[in-house]
Design a protein around this motif. Structure first.
Motif, PDB file in Angstrom:
ATOM      1  N   LEU A  90      -1.104  -5.494  -5.185  1.00  0.00           N
ATOM      2  CA  LEU A  90      -2.367  -5.207  -4.593  1.00  0.00           C
ATOM      3  C   LEU A  90      -3.497  -5.753  -5.263  1.00  0.00           C
ATOM      4  CD1 LEU A  90      -2.247  -1.370  -3.983  1.00  0.00           C
ATOM      5  CD2 LEU A  90      -2.066  -3.298  -2.158  1.00  0.00           C
TER       6      LEU A  90
ATOM      7  N   ALA B 271       0.834  -1.112   0.076  1.00  0.00           N
ATOM      8  CA  ALA B 271       0.009   0.072  -0.014  1.00  0.00           C
ATOM      9  C   ALA B 271       0.741   1.427   0.000  1.00  0.00           C
ATOM     10  CB  ALA B 271      -0.972   0.295   1.082  1.00  0.00           C
TER      11      ALA B 271
ATOM     12  N   THR C 298      -5.958  -0.561   2.968  1.00  0.00           N
ATOM     13  CA  THR C 298      -5.006  -0.059   1.903  1.00  0.00           C
ATOM     14  C   THR C 298      -5.423   1.247   1.571  1.00  0.00           C
ATOM     15  OG1 THR C 298      -4.777  -2.502   0.784  1.00  0.00           O
ATOM     16  CG2 THR C 298      -4.294  -0.277  -0.349  1.00  0.00           C
TER      17      THR C 298
END
Length: 263
Positions: free
Chosen positions: A235, A227, A256
């Protein structure tokens, strides 16, 4: 500095997780547990067996035995009904142990003196509590009650603070993030490892370093991971790996976004 020796007669209402840790600690500090009451008589009897001289109250219908402090070691939602249900001795010092309940909860019982003794710790069966290290947060409605509660707190712990209800509520919220939510996230991690037939011990060094680092530095300043790097491919791969767990997938996305908002 060791906790101060100070002797009080204490009535303990409740025999759950907190009471089972706090009762013996009070006895070890030299206080006399006058009685134990609980909705479950068996639970009260089991706790009283570890508290020399403690009487077991089968009900709260009769007048309460005399005590210097009556501690309400019951769930938060039970405090107000219990306050209303008991015929308290006039001028009794009645104290709840809750982080989120304000001192003003005692205003409905004007014949008692209200106070708060909030132990900032998590309590689980089979886990011993090192009471001298536990922060104890004190609030009271009058100077005499405050003095008594401060002395009681100092008899248990080296870390005593006077906090008002607003401060204590904010502390309680912070504690939920630090303890309850962290534990829940560790539970998710444990479940994901189990799905991959991996032992939970793999994460132990990482978890210890994470906590040690967060205690040594402002936590936001030492944040790491995809993140922070805005690593879109990783991600996306993580989101795909969580497809079988949509609630955890959504939580991953929310965390995130929260991390990135702090950058």
């Amino acid at each position: 500095m060791n906790p101060i020796r100070f002797n009080l007669r204490i009535g303990l209402l409740g025999a759950g997780r907190v009471a089972n840790q706090l009762g013996p600690a009070l006895a070890a500090a030299g206080h006399q547990l006058a009685f134990v009451w609980n909705r479950s008589l068996a639970a009260a009897q089991a706790l009283a067996a570890h508290l020399p001289g403690a009487q077991v109250l089968p009900s709260l219908a009769a007048p309460l035995p005399p005590a210097d402090v009556y501690l309400l070691a019951v769930p938060d939602a039970a405090v107000a009904p219990l306050l209303a249900a008991v015929s308290w001795p006039a001028g009794a010092l009645v104290v709840h142990l809750a982080g989120a309940l304000p001192l003003s909860i005692f205003e409905a019982q004007p014949t008692v003196r209200g106070g708060v003794l909030y132990p900032l710790q998590t309590f689980s069966p089979g886990r011993a509590i090192d009471w001298p290290t536990v922060p104890l947060c004190v609030e009271a409605g009058d100077p005499a009650s405050e003095t008594t509660l401060l002395q009681l707190a100092h008899s248990l712990s080296r870390h005593v603070r006077q906090l008002d209800s607003a401060q204590r509520l904010k502390l309680h919220v912070a504690a939920v993030f630090a303890n309850n939510f962290t534990n829940h996230l560790l539970g998710i991690a444990d479940a994901l490892l189990a799905e991959a037939a991996l032992p939970p011990e793999l994460l132990a060094p990482l978890v210890r370093e994470t906590v040690d680092k967060a205690l040594a530095h402002p936590p936001f300043s030492v944040q790491t991971g995809p993140a922070v790097r805005r690593d879109a491919p990783t991600l996306a791969a993580h989101a795909a790996a969580l497809a079988a767990h949509p609630a955890w997938q959504a939580l991953y996305a929310q965390l995130t976004a929260s991390i990135q908002a702090q950058l």
